[in-house]
Scaffold this motif. Sequence first.
Motif, PDB file in Angstrom:
ATOM      1  N   VAL A  40       5.740  -2.960  11.817  1.00 36.56           N
ATOM      2  CA  VAL A  40       4.884  -2.626  10.675  1.00 36.56           C
ATOM      3  C   VAL A  40       5.161  -1.190  10.242  1.00 36.56           C
ATOM      4  N   LEU A  41       5.253  -0.279  11.206  1.00 42.56           N
ATOM      5  CA  LEU A  41       5.587   1.105  10.869  1.00 42.56           C
ATOM      6  C   LEU A  41       6.940   1.169  10.166  1.00 42.56           C
ATOM      7  N   SER A  42       7.906   0.421  10.644  1.00 44.38           N
ATOM      8  CA  SER A  42       9.242   0.401  10.030  1.00 44.38           C
ATOM      9  C   SER A  42       9.195  -0.129   8.601  1.00 44.38           C
ATOM     10  N   SER A  43       8.352  -1.120   8.342  1.00 43.89           N
ATOM     11  CA  SER A  43       8.265  -1.671   6.978  1.00 43.89           C
ATOM     12  C   SER A  43       7.723  -0.632   6.005  1.00 43.89           C
ATOM     13  N   VAL A  44       6.814   0.207   6.475  1.00 46.28           N
ATOM     14  CA  VAL A  44       6.296   1.295   5.635  1.00 46.28           C
ATOM     15  C   VAL A  44       7.365   2.372   5.476  1.00 46.28           C
ATOM     16  N   TRP A  45       8.070   2.685   6.555  1.00 46.34           N
ATOM     17  CA  TRP A  45       9.113   3.705   6.487  1.00 46.34           C
ATOM     18  C   TRP A  45      10.212   3.308   5.495  1.00 46.34           C
ATOM     19  N   GLU A  46      10.525   2.027   5.401  1.00 42.33           N
ATOM     20  CA  GLU A  46      11.522   1.558   4.429  1.00 42.33           C
ATOM     21  C   GLU A  46      11.097   1.895   3.004  1.00 42.33           C
ATOM     22  N   VAL A  47       9.817   1.768   2.710  1.00 43.59           N
ATOM     23  CA  VAL A  47       9.298   2.130   1.386  1.00 43.59           C
ATOM     24  C   VAL A  47       9.433   3.634   1.167  1.00 43.59           C
ATOM     25  N   VAL A  48       9.099   4.417   2.181  1.00 44.32           N
ATOM     26  CA  VAL A  48       9.227   5.877   2.084  1.00 44.32           C
ATOM     27  C   VAL A  48      10.682   6.257   1.799  1.00 44.32           C
ATOM     28  N   GLU A  49      11.606   5.706   2.565  1.00 53.23           N
ATOM     29  CA  GLU A  49      13.025   6.022   2.373  1.00 53.23           C
ATOM     30  C   GLU A  49      13.517   5.637   0.988  1.00 53.23           C
ATOM     31  N   ALA A  50      13.088   4.488   0.481  1.00 53.44           N
ATOM     32  CA  ALA A  50      13.544   3.998  -0.822  1.00 53.44           C
ATOM     33  C   ALA A  50      12.951   4.779  -1.991  1.00 53.44           C
ATOM     34  N   SER A  51      11.908   5.561  -1.733  1.00 53.70           N
ATOM     35  CA  SER A  51      11.177   6.238  -2.805  1.00 53.70           C
ATOM     36  C   SER A  51      11.887   7.461  -3.376  1.00 53.70           C
ATOM     37  N   GLY A  52      12.838   8.021  -2.643  1.00 52.60           N
ATOM     38  CA  GLY A  52      13.453   9.267  -3.071  1.00 52.60           C
ATOM     39  C   GLY A  52      12.684  10.481  -2.596  1.00 52.60           C
ATOM     40  N   LEU A  53      11.700  10.271  -1.737  1.00 51.55           N
ATOM     41  CA  LEU A  53      10.946  11.390  -1.177  1.00 51.55           C
ATOM     42  C   LEU A  53      11.889  12.389  -0.532  1.00 51.55           C
ATOM     43  N   GLY A  54      11.750  13.629  -0.907  1.00 56.45           N
ATOM     44  CA  GLY A  54      12.530  14.696  -0.290  1.00 56.45           C
ATOM     45  C   GLY A  54      13.989  14.345  -0.194  1.00 56.45           C
ATOM     46  N   ALA A  55      14.612  14.095  -1.303  1.00 51.25           N
ATOM     47  CA  ALA A  55      15.975  13.569  -1.363  1.00 51.25           C
ATOM     48  C   ALA A  55      16.968  14.359  -0.532  1.00 51.25           C
ATOM     49  N   GLY A  56      16.587  14.775   0.643  1.00 52.96           N
ATOM     50  CA  GLY A  56      17.422  15.646   1.437  1.00 52.96           C
ATOM     51  C   GLY A  56      18.064  15.123   2.688  1.00 52.96           C
ATOM     52  N   PRO A  57      17.488  14.341   3.523  1.00 52.90           N
ATOM     53  CA  PRO A  57      16.120  13.831   3.570  1.00 52.90           C
ATOM     54  C   PRO A  57      15.113  14.874   4.064  1.00 52.90           C
ATOM     55  N   VAL A  59       0.735   4.381  -2.516  1.00 54.82           N
ATOM     56  CA  VAL A  59       0.568   5.731  -1.981  1.00 54.82           C
ATOM     57  C   VAL A  59       1.666   6.641  -2.537  1.00 54.82           C
ATOM     58  N   ILE A  60       2.900   6.167  -2.559  1.00 52.59           N
ATOM     59  CA  ILE A  60       4.008   6.962  -3.108  1.00 52.59           C
ATOM     60  C   ILE A  60       3.765   7.242  -4.587  1.00 52.59           C
ATOM     61  N   ALA A  61       3.316   6.245  -5.340  1.00 52.31           N
ATOM     62  CA  ALA A  61       3.021   6.449  -6.768  1.00 52.31           C
ATOM     63  C   ALA A  61       1.932   7.506  -6.938  1.00 52.31           C
ATOM     64  N   ASN A  62       0.903   7.462  -6.109  1.00 50.53           N
ATOM     65  CA  ASN A  62      -0.172   8.451  -6.193  1.00 50.53           C
ATOM     66  C   ASN A  62       0.314   9.832  -5.758  1.00 50.53           C
ATOM     67  N   LEU A  63       1.161   9.872  -4.748  1.00 50.71           N
ATOM     68  CA  LEU A  63       1.757  11.135  -4.312  1.00 50.71           C
ATOM     69  C   LEU A  63       2.586  11.742  -5.443  1.00 50.71           C
ATOM     70  N   ARG A  64       3.331  10.899  -6.131  1.00 54.11           N
ATOM     71  CA  ARG A  64       4.133  11.361  -7.277  1.00 54.11           C
ATOM     72  C   ARG A  64       3.233  12.012  -8.325  1.00 54.11           C
ATOM     73  N   GLU A  65       2.075  11.420  -8.589  1.00 55.66           N
ATOM     74  CA  GLU A  65       1.138  11.988  -9.567  1.00 55.66           C
ATOM     75  C   GLU A  65       0.556  13.316  -9.086  1.00 55.66           C
ATOM     76  N   GLN A  66       0.235  13.397  -7.788  1.00 52.89           N
ATOM     77  CA  GLN A  66      -0.257  14.659  -7.242  1.00 52.89           C
ATOM     78  C   GLN A  66       0.779  15.758  -7.446  1.00 52.89           C
ATOM     79  N   LEU A  67       2.020  15.449  -7.154  1.00 59.94           N
ATOM     80  CA  LEU A  67       3.106  16.425  -7.304  1.00 59.94           C
ATOM     81  C   LEU A  67       3.290  16.814  -8.764  1.00 59.94           C
ATOM     82  N   GLN A  97       0.834  -1.202   0.000  1.00 61.03           N
ATOM     83  CA  GLN A  97       0.000   0.000   0.000  1.00 61.03           C
ATOM     84  C   GLN A  97       0.866   1.249   0.000  1.00 61.03           C
ATOM     85  N   ALA A  98       1.967   1.232   0.743  1.00 57.45           N
ATOM     86  CA  ALA A  98       2.871   2.388   0.776  1.00 57.45           C
ATOM     87  C   ALA A  98       3.434   2.659  -0.618  1.00 57.45           C
ATOM     88  N   GLU A  99       3.767   1.612  -1.360  1.00 54.86           N
ATOM     89  CA  GLU A  99       4.269   1.798  -2.728  1.00 54.86           C
ATOM     90  C   GLU A  99       3.231   2.501  -3.603  1.00 54.86           C
TER      91      GLU A  99
END
Length: 137
Positions: free
Chosen positions: A88-105, A56-64, A52-54
Motif C-alpha cells: 500500500v505504501l508503494s502504491s502511494v509512492w508510485e503516485v508521488v514519483e509520477a507527479s514530478g515532485l522535486g524533479a531532482g529527485p 493530495v498532490i493536486a492540493n500540494l500543487r495549489e499550496q505551492l 487520495q495521493a493524486e
Amino acid sequence: MIQRVTTPALFPPPGYSHVSVVEAGAKLAFLAGAVPLDDEGRLVGEGDPPRQAERVIANLREQLRSVGSDLEHVLATDVYVVSSEPAVLSSVWEVVEASGLGAGPHSSTLVGVACLGYTGQLVEITATAVVPEEARG
C-alpha cells in the motif's frame, strides 16, 4: 539553486535523494500537510490510497502555486499513509514519483501510520520548497 545528493557511501535510494541543499539566502516555504479534500471539504478517493495521493498532490500543487513555487522546487516531503502494508505504501509512492515532485529527485520519508486527521483520510504529505527568485516580491 537546489543541489540534490545521493550519498555514495549509502545504498542508493529508490526515487529520492538523501540530501537537498539550498544556498543561504533562498526563500523557503514550509507547507502544512496536504490532505485529500476537494474545494468543498469532501473526502476524495474513499478507501483508495493512490486516488487520495493524486488529490493530495493536486492540493500540494495549489499550496505551492499560492506562494509562487511549484512541485519542481520541492526539497523534501514526508508522506504519511494509513497502512502497515508495504504494498500500500508503494502504491502511494508510485503516485508521488509520477507527479514530478522535486524533479531532482527530492528527499523524502514514507511512513505508515495508524490514523490521520480526517475520517477516512489515508494519505497526507508535508513539504518544504524553494520559492524561485522570480517569484519573490
